[in-house]
Design an enzyme around this catalytic site. Structure first.
Site, PDB file in Angstrom:
ATOM      1  N   GLY A   1      45.345  24.465  81.206  1.00  0.00           N
ATOM      2  CA  GLY A   1      44.978  24.602  79.806  1.00  0.00           C
ATOM      3  C   GLY A   1      44.566  23.279  79.183  1.00  0.00           C
ATOM      4  O   GLY A   1      44.728  22.205  79.766  1.00  0.00           O
ATOM      5  N   SER A   2      44.038  23.384  77.989  1.00  0.00           N
ATOM      6  CA  SER A   2      43.651  22.206  77.220  1.00  0.00           C
ATOM      7  C   SER A   2      44.856  21.281  77.053  1.00  0.00           C
ATOM      8  O   SER A   2      45.977  21.739  76.837  1.00  0.00           O
ATOM      9  CB  SER A   2      43.143  22.662  75.850  1.00  0.00           C
ATOM     10  OG  SER A   2      42.790  21.563  75.063  1.00  0.00           O
TER      11      SER A   2
ATOM     12  N   ASP B   1      34.534  20.049  80.105  1.00  0.00           N
ATOM     13  CA  ASP B   1      34.238  19.370  78.838  1.00  0.00           C
ATOM     14  C   ASP B   1      32.862  18.714  78.889  1.00  0.00           C
ATOM     15  O   ASP B   1      32.089  18.797  77.932  1.00  0.00           O
ATOM     16  CB  ASP B   1      35.301  18.311  78.515  1.00  0.00           C
ATOM     17  CG  ASP B   1      36.643  18.919  78.109  1.00  0.00           C
ATOM     18  OD1 ASP B   1      36.693  20.135  77.818  1.00  0.00           O
ATOM     19  OD2 ASP B   1      37.633  18.168  78.084  1.00  0.00           O
TER      20      ASP B   1
END
Length: 184
Positions: free
Chosen positions: A14-15, A40
């Protein structure tokens, strides 16, 4: 010293889970050069009109992420390009967020078919990731917490690391050991 047959390392988490830091450390500790490709960077490479569009990618105020048809089309081309780089002889590390869990992994499996891939799960406690998200200041609040478990649903890994209390370098060393030894 040369690494074994692993051609691609795919990190999913996850982020704000610490994937980017692990990638930089992997590049430093692996005995051969590895190129890094991250989701990203892919998103940043898209035209601004697709970075906040229903046909591209949208980041909701609550941290939710939704993708449209044009994003999906371009992402498939990006995955094919990453695979082509590995087929051309470069070792590749992928930093991704499997918003679709097992379905996202399956898309990568199809793109990387025939290549030796090490699948790595990067876990981090949701509260810790949320704290990192606040410090970063470049993510919608709530994204890290929403993604902490979602991205791992149904995904099968060769090795998992947890950055909640483990530094990126130690995680990278564990992954590098799996690469060099040829087994997770």
């Amino acid at each position: 010293m040369t690494t074994t047959t692993t051609q691609v390392i795919v990190l999913n988490g996850g982020s704000s889970s610490g994937k980017s830091g692990i990638v930089r450390c992997l590049q430093a500790v692996l005995p051969d050069p590895w190129l890094a490709f991250g989701i990203d960077g892919f998103v940043e490479s898209m035209p601004a009109s697709l970075q906040s569009s229903g046909t591209g990618i949208e980041f909701a105020a609550d941290g939710g992420v939704s993708v449209g048809g044009e994003f999906t089309r371009l992402e498939a081309a990006w995955r094919a390009g990453v695979a082509a780089t590995a087929w051309a002889g470069a070792r590749v590390i992928v930093d991704d967020v499997f918003l679709g869990g097992a379905h996202s992994q399956e898309r990568w499996r199809k793109s990387l078919d025939g290549l030796a891939v090490l699948w790595v799960g990067v876990r981090c406690d949701a509260a810790v990731a949320a704290g990192r998200e606040i410090v970063r200041g470049d993510r919608s609040r709530g994204m890290a917490e929403k993604q902490a478990e979602l991205v791992h649903q149904g995904v099968v890994y060769d090795i998992e690391v947890d950055t909640t209390r483990t530094e990126a370098l130690d995680c990278a060393r564990a992954i590098a050991e799996a690469v060099v030894s040829g087994s997770p």
